[in-house]
Design a protein around this motif. Structure first.
Motif, short mmCIF file in Angstrom:
data_model
loop_
_atom_site.label_atom_id
_atom_site.label_comp_id
_atom_site.label_asym_id
_atom_site.label_seq_id
_atom_site.Cartn_x
_atom_site.Cartn_y
_atom_site.Cartn_z
N HIS A 296 0.70 -1.20 -0.04
CA HIS A 296 0.11 -0.11 -0.14
C HIS A 296 0.94 1.30 0.13
O HIS A 296 1.83 1.37 0.71
CB HIS A 296 -0.81 0.00 1.23
CG HIS A 296 -1.97 1.22 1.17
ND1 HIS A 296 -1.88 2.32 1.63
CD2 HIS A 296 -3.20 0.83 0.87
CE1 HIS A 296 -2.97 2.94 1.12
NE2 HIS A 296 -3.73 1.97 1.05
N GLU A 297 0.63 2.10 -0.91
CA GLU A 297 1.58 3.35 -1.08
C GLU A 297 1.51 4.19 0.14
O GLU A 297 2.51 4.94 0.48
CB GLU A 297 1.13 4.15 -2.23
CG GLU A 297 -0.34 4.69 -2.18
CD GLU A 297 -1.14 5.42 -3.33
OE1 GLU A 297 -1.42 6.65 -3.46
OE2 GLU A 297 -0.61 4.75 -4.22
N ALA A 298 0.45 4.18 1.27
CA ALA A 298 0.51 4.93 2.17
C ALA A 298 1.16 4.29 3.44
O ALA A 298 1.34 4.97 4.44
CB ALA A 298 -1.01 5.22 2.62
N ASP A 299 1.69 3.22 3.20
CA ASP A 299 2.27 2.57 4.50
C ASP A 299 3.59 2.79 4.50
O ASP A 299 4.44 2.36 3.40
CB ASP A 299 2.13 0.91 4.12
CG ASP A 299 2.57 -0.02 5.24
OD1 ASP A 299 3.48 0.67 6.12
OD2 ASP A 299 2.52 -1.20 5.25
N PRO A 300 4.19 3.55 5.48
CA PRO A 300 5.74 3.81 5.45
C PRO A 300 6.46 2.83 5.40
O PRO A 300 7.58 2.90 5.22
CB PRO A 300 5.80 4.57 6.66
CG PRO A 300 4.47 4.39 7.38
CD PRO A 300 3.47 3.80 6.63
N GLY A 301 6.19 1.43 5.83
CA GLY A 301 7.08 0.38 5.89
C GLY A 301 7.34 -0.33 4.60
O GLY A 301 8.17 -0.97 4.39
N GLY A 302 6.49 0.15 3.38
CA GLY A 302 6.86 -0.30 2.03
C GLY A 302 6.11 -1.67 2.18
O GLY A 302 5.15 -2.07 2.89
N ILE A 303 6.64 -2.59 1.14
CA ILE A 303 5.86 -3.81 0.84
C ILE A 303 6.21 -4.64 2.16
O ILE A 303 7.00 -4.40 2.79
CB ILE A 303 6.54 -4.41 -0.41
CG1 ILE A 303 5.83 -5.58 -0.80
CG2 ILE A 303 8.13 -4.67 -0.36
CD1 ILE A 303 6.06 -6.40 -2.11
N SER B 127 7.96 -6.09 7.06
CA SER B 127 8.05 -4.87 5.89
C SER B 127 9.55 -4.75 5.56
O SER B 127 10.59 -5.10 6.04
CB SER B 127 7.62 -3.83 6.56
OG SER B 127 8.53 -3.40 7.27
N LEU B 128 9.71 -4.13 4.26
CA LEU B 128 10.80 -4.14 3.63
C LEU B 128 11.92 -2.96 4.50
O LEU B 128 12.77 -3.02 4.59
CB LEU B 128 10.59 -3.34 2.14
CG LEU B 128 11.90 -3.03 1.43
CD1 LEU B 128 13.04 -4.27 1.38
CD2 LEU B 128 11.68 -2.60 0.26
N ARG B 129 10.99 -1.94 5.07
CA ARG B 129 11.66 -0.98 5.97
C ARG B 129 12.36 -1.60 6.94
O ARG B 129 13.41 -1.39 7.49
CB ARG B 129 10.60 0.03 6.26
CG ARG B 129 11.29 1.00 7.09
CD ARG B 129 10.26 2.26 7.46
NE ARG B 129 10.74 3.17 8.33
CZ ARG B 129 9.99 4.46 8.80
NH1 ARG B 129 8.60 4.31 8.51
NH2 ARG B 129 10.55 5.04 9.49
N TRP B 130 11.70 -2.49 7.67
CA TRP B 130 12.27 -3.20 9.01
C TRP B 130 13.52 -4.05 8.53
O TRP B 130 14.55 -4.05 9.23
CB TRP B 130 11.08 -4.10 9.60
CG TRP B 130 11.60 -4.64 10.84
CD1 TRP B 130 12.16 -4.20 11.99
CD2 TRP B 130 11.54 -6.12 11.16
NE1 TRP B 130 12.42 -5.04 12.97
CE2 TRP B 130 11.95 -6.20 12.49
CE3 TRP B 130 11.06 -7.31 10.40
CZ2 TRP B 130 12.06 -7.57 13.22
CZ3 TRP B 130 11.10 -8.44 11.00
CH2 TRP B 130 11.72 -8.63 12.30
#
Length: 102
Positions: free
Chosen positions: A22-29, A35-38
């Motif tokens: 979801h584009e609004a999710d700051p964690g990315g895919i 999450s990609l961010r984590w």
């Protein structure tokens, strides 16, 4: 008897199952709560620890084993950590990551 981690992870997995980008999710895919961010943050921290300990990936004996904090995040085993690793993440891999890092 199930341990506390298994109970908590089973409960959380009800809302964190499946692939989401979801584009609004700051964690990315995200897949199974991973999450990609984590994962990229964990990878950065692992690389920093290796540098502090004067370990180089090319010569590290832990690199190919499950004890390597960096390469254990390469879920699709292609040598890098990116969105493809999140897409490839299985429920079992997600549970191992949560158990190891929480």
């Amino acid at each position: 008897m199930r341990d506390n981690f298994t109970l908590a992870h089973t409960f959380t997995a009800r809302w964190e199952g499946g692939l989401s980008d979801h584009e609004a999710d700051p964690g990315g895919i995200t897949n199974h709560g991973i999450s990609l961010r984590w994962v990229t943050d964990l990878a950065r921290q692992a690389k920093e620890r290796c540098l502090r300990d004067a370990r180089q990936c090319d010569t590290c004996p832990r690199r190919t084993g499950p004890d390597c904090d960096y390469f254990s995040l390469d879920l699709d085993n292609d040598g890098d950590i990116d969105a493809d690793d999140i897409r490839a993440c299985t429920k079992e891999q997600a549970a191992r990551l949560f158990r190891r890092h929480f």
